[in-house]
Design a protein around this motif. Structure first.
Motif, mmCIF file in Angstrom:
data_model
loop_
_atom_site.group_PDB
_atom_site.id
_atom_site.type_symbol
_atom_site.label_atom_id
_atom_site.label_comp_id
_atom_site.label_asym_id
_atom_site.label_seq_id
_atom_site.Cartn_x
_atom_site.Cartn_y
_atom_site.Cartn_z
ATOM 1 N N ILE A 110 0.827 -1.221 0.000
ATOM 2 C CA ILE A 110 0.000 0.000 0.000
ATOM 3 C C ILE A 110 0.871 1.286 0.000
ATOM 4 N N PRO A 111 1.924 1.383 0.811
ATOM 5 C CA PRO A 111 2.710 2.621 0.782
ATOM 6 C C PRO A 111 3.266 2.949 -0.617
ATOM 7 N N GLU A 112 3.791 1.938 -1.306
ATOM 8 C CA GLU A 112 4.342 2.174 -2.640
ATOM 9 C C GLU A 112 3.220 2.585 -3.605
ATOM 10 N N MET A 114 0.493 4.141 -2.821
ATOM 11 C CA MET A 114 0.115 5.526 -2.494
ATOM 12 C C MET A 114 1.094 6.505 -3.155
#
Lengths: 119, 119
Positions: A110-112, A114
């Motif tokens: 998810i962070p990547e 985003m």
């Protein structure tokens, strides 16, 4: 036969429920032979309910139902409500392997993802 | 100076807000030089508010603020509420480029990510 049930919260807004149904259709296409059935169900405010969604999988011959919470945080819905709904069907069908996998928000990528959206 | 502001709904449950703060910290780490500042803000029920989050970016010298809605569906919050909160700060700081990028649920890779979680 293995089935995937995407579980969303459900909304009073039809378009939001339809977004979940469209996502489910895209997952079904991508899944290929990995899942014989890919459907969605809603915790509240939309149909089918989670028990009805599981029932449909079982009636179609599933001996394994993977329940995937389409949620961003490990709130009450993910921690208690969805397991509660699943538990009743598991008791009704002890020979079917019904299990809940980690919710969307817990995915490590998810962070990547985003950052890709932000760029 | 470019800042990234992750905007979540906010919850009465502290742990859910903390999940967003932890996600923000992971994004900050990953971002490297892409964003000089990565922070989060909440639409309601938690602090900072969206205007306060934008204010902090501007005070730190941002001339561009990328607002990323951490939401799964294009409901009222994504369509009206977040743009409404952003609009006021844009009027206050006409020389800062404040723009909202697509919400998480609209990312094209979500179906594949869901299948990975299910496998």
């Amino acid at each position: 036969m293995k089935a995937l049930l995407i579980v969303a919260h459900g909304s009073r807004r039809t378009a939001s429920n339809d977004e979940v149904r469209e996502l489910t259709a895209r997952i079904r296409e991508l899944a290929g032979a990995r899942f014989a059935q890919v459907d969605c169900a809603f915790l509240e405010l939309a149909e089918p309910s989670i028990p009805d969604g599981i029932e449909c999988c079982v009636q179609n011959g599933a001996d394994e139902v993977v329940v995937l919470p389409y949620f961003l945080s490990a709130g009450r819905h993910v921690i208690s409500d969805i397991p509660g709904e699943v538990e009743g069907k598991q008791q009704q069908y002890p020979d079917v392997n019904i299990h809940i996998v980690p919710y969307l928000g817990s995915a490590e990528s998810i962070p990547e993802l985003m950052l890709q959206l932000a760029s």
